[in-house]
Write a protein that holds these residues in place. Sequence first.
Motif, PDB file in Angstrom:
ATOM      1  N   MET A 121       0.745  -1.068   0.056  1.00  0.00           N
ATOM      2  CA  MET A 121      -0.147  -0.026  -0.030  1.00  0.00           C
ATOM      3  C   MET A 121       0.714   1.309   0.079  1.00  0.00           C
ATOM      4  O   MET A 121       0.345   2.347  -0.253  1.00  0.00           O
ATOM      5  N   PHE A 122       2.326   1.243   0.231  1.00  0.00           N
ATOM      6  CA  PHE A 122       3.117   2.253   0.439  1.00  0.00           C
ATOM      7  C   PHE A 122       2.961   3.201  -0.856  1.00  0.00           C
ATOM      8  O   PHE A 122       2.954   4.486  -0.673  1.00  0.00           O
ATOM      9  N   THR A 123       2.900   2.628  -1.900  1.00  0.00           N
ATOM     10  CA  THR A 123       2.761   3.460  -3.407  1.00  0.00           C
ATOM     11  C   THR A 123       1.671   4.266  -3.403  1.00  0.00           C
ATOM     12  O   THR A 123       1.760   5.512  -3.701  1.00  0.00           O
ATOM     13  N   LEU A 124       0.613   3.517  -2.932  1.00  0.00           N
ATOM     14  CA  LEU A 124      -0.575   4.337  -2.825  1.00  0.00           C
ATOM     15  C   LEU A 124      -0.808   5.421  -1.866  1.00  0.00           C
ATOM     16  O   LEU A 124      -1.074   6.679  -2.165  1.00  0.00           O
ATOM     17  N   ILE A 125      -0.029   5.225  -0.789  1.00  0.00           N
ATOM     18  CA  ILE A 125       0.020   6.415   0.280  1.00  0.00           C
ATOM     19  C   ILE A 125       0.933   7.426  -0.334  1.00  0.00           C
ATOM     20  O   ILE A 125       0.690   8.664  -0.190  1.00  0.00           O
ATOM     21  N   GLY A 126       2.003   7.116  -0.753  1.00  0.00           N
ATOM     22  CA  GLY A 126       3.011   8.166  -1.353  1.00  0.00           C
ATOM     23  C   GLY A 126       2.202   9.139  -2.420  1.00  0.00           C
ATOM     24  O   GLY A 126       2.235  10.143  -2.498  1.00  0.00           O
ATOM     25  N   GLY A 127       1.045   8.346  -3.117  1.00  0.00           N
ATOM     26  CA  GLY A 127       0.428   9.317  -3.947  1.00  0.00           C
ATOM     27  C   GLY A 127      -1.154   9.825  -3.350  1.00  0.00           C
ATOM     28  O   GLY A 127      -1.739  10.452  -4.313  1.00  0.00           O
ATOM     29  N   VAL A 421       1.425   0.036 -11.094  1.00  0.00           N
ATOM     30  CA  VAL A 421       0.700   1.301 -11.239  1.00  0.00           C
ATOM     31  C   VAL A 421       1.220   2.423 -12.024  1.00  0.00           C
ATOM     32  O   VAL A 421       2.287   2.817 -11.670  1.00  0.00           O
ATOM     33  N   THR A 422       0.532   2.757 -12.891  1.00  0.00           N
ATOM     34  CA  THR A 422       1.034   3.867 -13.787  1.00  0.00           C
ATOM     35  C   THR A 422       0.352   5.144 -13.700  1.00  0.00           C
ATOM     36  O   THR A 422       0.766   5.888 -14.679  1.00  0.00           O
ATOM     37  N   GLY A 423      -0.514   5.198 -12.766  1.00  0.00           N
ATOM     38  CA  GLY A 423      -1.196   6.539 -12.373  1.00  0.00           C
ATOM     39  C   GLY A 423      -2.378   6.419 -11.590  1.00  0.00           C
ATOM     40  O   GLY A 423      -2.280   5.432 -10.800  1.00  0.00           O
ATOM     41  N   TYR A 424      -3.207   7.238 -11.500  1.00  0.00           N
ATOM     42  CA  TYR A 424      -4.396   7.397 -10.507  1.00  0.00           C
ATOM     43  C   TYR A 424      -5.535   6.620 -10.860  1.00  0.00           C
ATOM     44  O   TYR A 424      -6.287   6.254  -9.887  1.00  0.00           O
ATOM     45  N   ASN A 425      -5.244   5.951 -12.180  1.00  0.00           N
ATOM     46  CA  ASN A 425      -6.513   4.968 -12.456  1.00  0.00           C
ATOM     47  C   ASN A 425      -6.036   3.741 -13.438  1.00  0.00           C
ATOM     48  O   ASN A 425      -6.795   3.417 -14.231  1.00  0.00           O
ATOM     49  N   SER A 426      -4.574   3.390 -13.379  1.00  0.00           N
ATOM     50  CA  SER A 426      -4.306   2.439 -14.338  1.00  0.00           C
ATOM     51  C   SER A 426      -3.138   1.479 -13.882  1.00  0.00           C
ATOM     52  O   SER A 426      -2.225   2.106 -12.984  1.00  0.00           O
ATOM     53  N   VAL A 427      -3.378   0.299 -14.059  1.00  0.00           N
ATOM     54  CA  VAL A 427      -2.291  -0.625 -13.313  1.00  0.00           C
ATOM     55  C   VAL A 427      -1.794  -1.521 -14.758  1.00  0.00           C
ATOM     56  O   VAL A 427      -2.734  -1.997 -15.677  1.00  0.00           O
ATOM     57  N   ILE A 428      -0.824  -1.987 -14.983  1.00  0.00           N
ATOM     58  CA  ILE A 428      -0.315  -3.174 -15.896  1.00  0.00           C
ATOM     59  C   ILE A 428       0.021  -4.146 -14.916  1.00  0.00           C
ATOM     60  O   ILE A 428       0.873  -3.812 -14.050  1.00  0.00           O
ATOM     61  N   LYS A 457      -5.983  -3.824  -7.621  1.00  0.00           N
ATOM     62  CA  LYS A 457      -4.512  -3.432  -6.705  1.00  0.00           C
ATOM     63  C   LYS A 457      -4.913  -2.684  -5.406  1.00  0.00           C
ATOM     64  O   LYS A 457      -4.604  -2.713  -4.198  1.00  0.00           O
ATOM     65  N   LYS A 458      -5.775  -1.592  -5.633  1.00  0.00           N
ATOM     66  CA  LYS A 458      -6.356  -0.702  -4.617  1.00  0.00           C
ATOM     67  C   LYS A 458      -7.158  -1.200  -3.607  1.00  0.00           C
ATOM     68  O   LYS A 458      -7.136  -0.945  -2.487  1.00  0.00           O
ATOM     69  N   ASP A 459      -8.510  -2.028  -4.180  1.00  0.00           N
ATOM     70  CA  ASP A 459      -9.190  -2.151  -3.346  1.00  0.00           C
ATOM     71  C   ASP A 459      -9.406  -3.736  -2.673  1.00  0.00           C
ATOM     72  O   ASP A 459      -9.802  -4.013  -1.749  1.00  0.00           O
ATOM     73  N   PHE A 460      -9.044  -4.545  -3.844  1.00  0.00           N
ATOM     74  CA  PHE A 460      -9.296  -5.990  -3.765  1.00  0.00           C
ATOM     75  C   PHE A 460      -8.103  -6.588  -2.862  1.00  0.00           C
ATOM     76  O   PHE A 460      -8.171  -7.481  -2.023  1.00  0.00           O
TER      77      PHE A 460
END
Length: 492
Positions: A121-127, A421-428, A457-460
Amino acid sequence: MFCNVIIKLQKSFALTFSPALKISQTVTRRPLLNPTMTSYSCLPKMALRQSKLLAGSGFNQSILQRNISSSQTLFDKHECKVLVVGGGAGGCAMAAKLSSRLGRNKVIVLDPADKHYYQPMFTLIGGGMKRLEHSYKTMEEVLPKKAKWLRDSAVEFNPDSNTVKTSSGDSIKYDMLLIATGLQLNYNKIPGLEAALAIPNGKVCSIYSPKYVDRVYDCLRNIEGGNAIFTFPSSPVKCPGAPQKILYIAEHYFRKMSKRNQINVTYNTALPVLFGVKHYADALWPIVKKRNITVNTRRNLIEVKPEQDIAIFENLDKPSEHFEEKYSMLHAVPPMSAPDALTRCKQLVNEAGFVDVDKSTMQHTKYKNIFAIGDSAGSPNSKTAASAAAQSPVVYRNMIAALNGKPLSDVYDGYASCPLVTGYNSVILAEFDYDLKPLETFPIAQNKERYSMFIMKKDFMPLLYWKLMLTGYWNGPALMRNMLSVFKFNKQ
Ligand code: UQ1
């Protein structure tokens, strides 16, 4: 070192005429001891000194000696069937599996931490997409009730005597050892970096530590122009995609805040490639080009000068060549290694300092009652929580087989997964094996940026982690992959 003990002992003699009782109470209280005193061999020496010291004081020496020699409880001795060193993702999941099979108190988990962090979760916290308080639970909440938790750290591995010594001097004897320590973050290996990270509201940040992760979003908000530099160190790292994820998140954030034109975004990586798996690297290069991100390979951060906001990099192909780069924001990834206590035990580790295991069975190459899981294992997979999940059923079945004197039959294929995670709404969603070949779960092209994978990635994933992985029920996506493979007829 023993002065405190001696003084306390004398005090207890002076206070009471029941020395037997008092001495054994005093010497068995651990706070009197210097915590660095970790050897049992200290005890006879101490008893001798004590008896000499008190010989002329008129007290009954034999009582004293009897009580001191019976004070072997000075340090606790624990015994268990399985010792799990480390209560992180792999250690906790394995403790759940093993303790449910072996029964109450047969498994000891050794870990000094009071919190268990969900590090993905740390990358999402960073963002700024999640907060630090979303990322942890107490160790007590996550460790299985049937296992015994020792809140202490391993300081010495003695594989020849099947014991591990802890920082408070206790000793744990095991039948079977599982090493799940994870990695150690070596921020101190880069001169100036810790000083820079200590500056309140400073320009240097790092998603890799709960201590510094909140600084990342502050840096993204504070920067107005100049160079935003992101690094990848010259060492194995956990979640090798993460240094790049925060790069993409930051770049997207700058665009969202209409300040991208004032900021140069650079990724300086010690690696020779953008991503180790060609299938996904081929998808990432067009992204960095389109988004005007400068990528410099073989560039390693060697020093930070926080007074001047300068980062110094070396060219790993020509180490005498150094580059000084002025930053308005620096995202630093620390060099990492297995913990010192492990690397000190040369019999246990390979040349790179990780636990020397067979990459298929995860059993130690020399000590058949030792296994490893997760980031400290020397198996050549990418170090991610998903790898630990995929290793867990293999390690579990092989450990049970080893306990029962049976041959090991389960094999780990090197599965690793990295939701890039390539941004606020996309993942490869990268998934691959030991051969760096894609080993994908879903019947869709996973080398494309997708919103569905971002939601996963974010919720599940956090739910899956807390509810299924740490409880020992999630064995990685192999089963799901097999079930979904019927829909893959169309996939290239
Ligand atoms: C996974 O198993 C895992 O471990 C729990 C992760 O870490 C949190 C992941 O990010 C991913 C992607 C997986 C793989 C799971 C699926 C459903 C593809």
